[in-house]
Design a protein around this motif. Structure first.
Motif: not given
Length: 435
Positions: A15-17, A121-123, A125, A130, A159, A162-163, A186
């Motif tokens: 869920n990250g980088s 980032p999460e938004n 994905r 991405q 959001e 995040a990620g 984050t």
């Protein structure tokens, strides 16, 4: 290097980088990331939730963002994290060379212009691509554990950021990339343009604590980063400084050694009295200054062949000791004696240059008897070898006692007569070494 390389060196990590980095081991690739990316939360009915390290991690390359690569996480074998709970830093090791070898660490504490935060980032994905990046505007604060940076965009919410955790603070540096840190956890809620970053120095600590292959420092990317400090000439008259700098920049083109290759092949391992000096900037600054001096004496290219030849005739040694140079002579004599010609000159680099010309150049005939006497660690053969050393010259003696002592002679040339100045410097340096 271009914008696409920022993306290419960045990976999705669960869920990250993370950032891909080839260390000084051509059979391995690191993924540098935030420690918390490798943990799952465990719910406890009657107590606070806890965290445990994941059994596996999935990572995805930027050019195949839907193709998972799964790896078992084995703590202490292919996964290493910083022991300080407050430092959100970890390294995952892939046992394969992936060609991500044009990235270097940069231990800066100011000047983050042209750096970017890169990640997934999460938004985004659910998007086809991405990847995203955010441009760094400036530095808010810095300490040993955390850097706070301000982004150009100052209205991102959770959001949108995040990620990015584990993503790099990274910039294009001509034909390479520089990595200054990794984003930490984050914040919950709007970040108001601020992000918190683990300095790259903390990842170096992980490497050192676990005896892992070194991260490549930025001065291996371009010798100019070291050359600038070598040709400062801050003890030279202001009028002469630009003349000398211009001439020696021309001469520096004769240095044909790849510092990264020299390091990787351990060519200079016996040139440092302490092994850990080989990863210090001062060691490589001194070596580059030595290479420049030898190229002046030999009036030609400084390459590996010439280095091997000069190691017998004019040997380079580095000590990070803070001792007076006289007190270091016993170590230098002992360390420099192997595989040398008769009348060898030993050229020494140190952290702090000696303050007088008498301590910057010394004939071994003047070494006190008790230093060169036989003791429990000596043999007759070793003493015989040490007697091959003609003298010990500190590397700064060439600037301070050769070039600066002839400043009036060199200053007679006008700015722009760099080739004429260079010819005169070569003559003076040759006289200095052959005197």
């Amino acid at each position: 290097m271009n914008e696409n390389d920022l993306k290419r060196y960045t990976v999705i990590l669960d869920n990250g980088s993370g950032i891909l980095f080839q260390p000084l081991d051509e059979a391995k690739t690191y993924i540098l990331s935030a420690k918390h990316v490798f943990y799952d939360e465990v719910s406890n009915d009657n107590a606070e939730d806890t965290k445990k390290i994941k059994a596996t991690a999935k990572y995805y390359f930027s050019d195949s963002q839907n193709d998972a690569n799964e790896i078992e996480i084995i703590n202490g074998q292919n996964y290493f994290e910083h022991p300080d709970d407050e430092i959100d830093a970890a390294i995952l090791i892939l046992d394969e060379a992936l060609g991500f070898d044009q990235i270097f660490i940069d231990e800066r504490t100011t000047g983050f212009e042209d750096f970017n935060l890169t990640g997934f980032p999460e938004n985004k994905r659910e998007s086809e691509d991405q990847y995203d990046k955010q441009i760094i505007r400036d530095l808010n604060s810095y300490n040993d554990k955390l850097i706070t940076l301000r982004l150009v965009v100052n209205h991102l919410d959770h959001e949108q950021i995040a990620g990015f955790s584990g993503g790099g603070i990274i910039k294009i540096n001509s034909d390479s990339l520089l990595l200054a840190g990794i984003q930490s956890k984050t914040p919950i809620g709007p970040c108001n343009g601020e992000i918190q970053v683990v300095p790259i120095k903390r990842f170096e600590e992980i490497v050192e604590l676990n005896n892992l292959p070194q991260l490549l420092p930025n001065f291996f990317s371009k010798i100019d980063l070291l050359l600038c400090s070598i040709i400062e000439f801050n003890q030279t008259t202001p009028n002469l400084q630009p003349k000398l700098q211009g001439a020696l920049r021309i001469q520096s083109r004769q240095i044909k050694c790849d510092l990264k290759e020299v390091y990787n092949r351990k060519i200079l391992n016996k040139s440092a009295i302490k092994a850990n000096s080989l990863s210090s900037k001062q060691f490589w600054t001194s070596f580059l200054e030595y290479a420049l001096i030898i190229s002046l004496i030999e009036d030609g290219e400084f390459n590996e062949e010439l280095l091997n030849k000069m190691s017998k005739k004019r040997k380079f040694i580095f000590s990070d000791s803070s001792k007076n140079i006289y007190d270091m002579y016993s170590d230098i004599l002992l360390f420099a004696a192997d595989n040398i010609d008769d009348q060898c000159q030993v050229i020494v680099g140190t952290m702090i240059p000696p303050s007088t010309n008498k301590t910057r150049r010394m004939s071994t005939d003047r070494v006190p008897t008790n230093i060169s006497s036989i003791n429990d660690d000596e043999t007759i053969d070793r003493i015989t070898l040490r007697n091959k050393i003609k003298e010990i010259i500190h590397i700064k003696a060439i600037e301070l006692d050769c070039i600066n002592e002839n400043d009036n002679l060199l200053d007679q040339f006008s700015l722009g007569q760099f080739n004429e100045i260079l010819t005169e410097i070569k003559r003076l340096v040759n006289e200095f070494f052959n005197n």
